[in-house]
Design a protein around this motif. Structure first.
Motif, PDB file in Angstrom:
ATOM      1  N   ALA A  47     -24.540   0.295 -18.003  1.00  0.00           N
ATOM      2  CA  ALA A  47     -25.419  -0.230 -16.963  1.00  0.00           C
ATOM      3  C   ALA A  47     -25.248  -1.740 -16.814  1.00  0.00           C
ATOM      4  O   ALA A  47     -25.191  -2.257 -15.702  1.00  0.00           O
ATOM      5  N   ALA A  48     -25.120  -2.445 -17.930  1.00  0.00           N
ATOM      6  CA  ALA A  48     -24.956  -3.901 -17.879  1.00  0.00           C
ATOM      7  C   ALA A  48     -23.636  -4.294 -17.226  1.00  0.00           C
ATOM      8  O   ALA A  48     -23.589  -5.196 -16.384  1.00  0.00           O
ATOM      9  N   VAL A  49     -22.566  -3.592 -17.588  1.00  0.00           N
ATOM     10  CA  VAL A  49     -21.240  -3.914 -17.036  1.00  0.00           C
ATOM     11  C   VAL A  49     -21.206  -3.620 -15.537  1.00  0.00           C
ATOM     12  O   VAL A  49     -20.766  -4.451 -14.738  1.00  0.00           O
ATOM     13  N   VAL A  50     -21.666  -2.459 -15.150  1.00  0.00           N
ATOM     14  CA  VAL A  50     -21.641  -2.083 -13.731  1.00  0.00           C
ATOM     15  C   VAL A  50     -22.533  -3.023 -12.922  1.00  0.00           C
ATOM     16  O   VAL A  50     -22.149  -3.472 -11.840  1.00  0.00           O
ATOM     17  N   TYR A  51     -23.694  -3.367 -13.431  1.00  0.00           N
ATOM     18  CA  TYR A  51     -24.588  -4.269 -12.711  1.00  0.00           C
ATOM     19  C   TYR A  51     -23.940  -5.643 -12.520  1.00  0.00           C
ATOM     20  O   TYR A  51     -24.026  -6.241 -11.457  1.00  0.00           O
ATOM     21  N   THR A  52     -23.269  -6.122 -13.540  1.00  0.00           N
ATOM     22  CA  THR A  52     -22.616  -7.429 -13.465  1.00  0.00           C
ATOM     23  C   THR A  52     -21.593  -7.470 -12.344  1.00  0.00           C
ATOM     24  O   THR A  52     -21.498  -8.449 -11.613  1.00  0.00           O
ATOM     25  N   PHE A  53     -20.819  -6.403 -12.195  1.00  0.00           N
ATOM     26  CA  PHE A  53     -19.764  -6.379 -11.180  1.00  0.00           C
ATOM     27  C   PHE A  53     -20.225  -5.861  -9.825  1.00  0.00           C
ATOM     28  O   PHE A  53     -19.462  -5.881  -8.872  1.00  0.00           O
ATOM     29  N   SER A  54     -21.463  -5.398  -9.725  1.00  0.00           N
ATOM     30  CA  SER A  54     -21.922  -4.817  -8.459  1.00  0.00           C
ATOM     31  C   SER A  54     -22.737  -5.782  -7.620  1.00  0.00           C
ATOM     32  O   SER A  54     -23.149  -5.431  -6.517  1.00  0.00           O
ATOM     33  N   ARG A  55     -22.962  -6.976  -8.107  1.00  0.00           N
ATOM     34  CA  ARG A  55     -23.781  -7.920  -7.353  1.00  0.00           C
ATOM     35  C   ARG A  55     -23.044  -8.379  -6.106  1.00  0.00           C
ATOM     36  O   ARG A  55     -21.838  -8.570  -6.121  1.00  0.00           O
ATOM     37  N   GLU A  56     -23.804  -8.551  -5.036  1.00  0.00           N
ATOM     38  CA  GLU A  56     -23.253  -9.020  -3.771  1.00  0.00           C
ATOM     39  C   GLU A  56     -22.758 -10.452  -3.946  1.00  0.00           C
ATOM     40  O   GLU A  56     -23.405 -11.249  -4.626  1.00  0.00           O
ATOM     41  N   PRO A  57     -21.630 -10.807  -3.333  1.00  0.00           N
ATOM     42  CA  PRO A  57     -21.173 -12.192  -3.430  1.00  0.00           C
ATOM     43  C   PRO A  57     -22.156 -13.133  -2.740  1.00  0.00           C
ATOM     44  O   PRO A  57     -22.693 -12.811  -1.690  1.00  0.00           O
ATOM     45  N   GLU A  58     -22.387 -14.263  -3.357  1.00  0.00           N
ATOM     46  CA  GLU A  58     -23.322 -15.237  -2.796  1.00  0.00           C
ATOM     47  C   GLU A  58     -22.656 -15.952  -1.628  1.00  0.00           C
ATOM     48  O   GLU A  58     -21.483 -16.286  -1.669  1.00  0.00           O
ATOM     49  N   THR A  59     -23.417 -16.165  -0.568  1.00  0.00           N
ATOM     50  CA  THR A  59     -22.881 -16.836   0.608  1.00  0.00           C
ATOM     51  C   THR A  59     -23.470 -18.229   0.715  1.00  0.00           C
ATOM     52  O   THR A  59     -24.540 -18.510   0.190  1.00  0.00           O
ATOM     53  N   LYS A  60     -22.777 -19.079   1.408  1.00  0.00           N
ATOM     54  CA  LYS A  60     -23.242 -20.442   1.596  1.00  0.00           C
ATOM     55  C   LYS A  60     -24.557 -20.419   2.364  1.00  0.00           C
ATOM     56  O   LYS A  60     -24.667 -19.749   3.387  1.00  0.00           O
ATOM     57  N   GLY A  61     -25.556 -21.119   1.850  1.00  0.00           N
ATOM     58  CA  GLY A  61     -26.858 -21.157   2.495  1.00  0.00           C
ATOM     59  C   GLY A  61     -27.756 -19.990   2.142  1.00  0.00           C
ATOM     60  O   GLY A  61     -28.791 -19.803   2.752  1.00  0.00           O
ATOM     61  N   SER A  62     -27.387 -19.176   1.121  1.00  0.00           N
ATOM     62  CA  SER A  62     -28.191 -18.017   0.760  1.00  0.00           C
ATOM     63  C   SER A  62     -29.362 -18.368  -0.149  1.00  0.00           C
ATOM     64  O   SER A  62     -30.159 -17.524  -0.481  1.00  0.00           O
TER      65      SER A  62
END
Length: 92
Positions: A47-62
């Motif tokens: 769960a920790a590994v999958v969660y780490t790689f499943s986060r949406e990429p941060e966008t400028k101004g987010s």
């Protein structure tokens, strides 16, 4: 009693990460299926590994990164100047 608590925590973590994957638009259906297997076959770690790689990429101004950067868009700010200074100044 402690065993039941550990099992309950693992189940909650797995359910939470499974819901994150279900809602994610980053992965194809097959990738999601593999991630479900990792989540449920490796409690906590999966769960920790999958969660780490499943986060949406941060966008400028987010809100994670400032909308305006003092460094500009140059990813290697300062490196060119340091290299020029080193070779042009005749160090050692």
């Amino acid at each position: 009693m402690l065993v039941y608590l550990i099992i309950a925590l693992a189940a909650l973590a797995n359910i939470g990460v499974t819901l994150v994957i279900i809602r994610s638009e980053l992965f194809e259906r097959r990738q999601k299926a593999y991630q479900y297997c990792v989540i449920w076959l490796l409690p906590f770690v999966g769960a920790a590994v999958v969660y780490t790689f499943s986060r949406e990429p941060e966008t400028k101004g987010s809100g994670i990164y400032p909308a305006e950067s003092m460094l500009g868009d140059d990813p290697i700010v300062g490196i060119g100047n340091a290299a020029n200074d080193y070779f042009e100044q005749g160090h050692h």
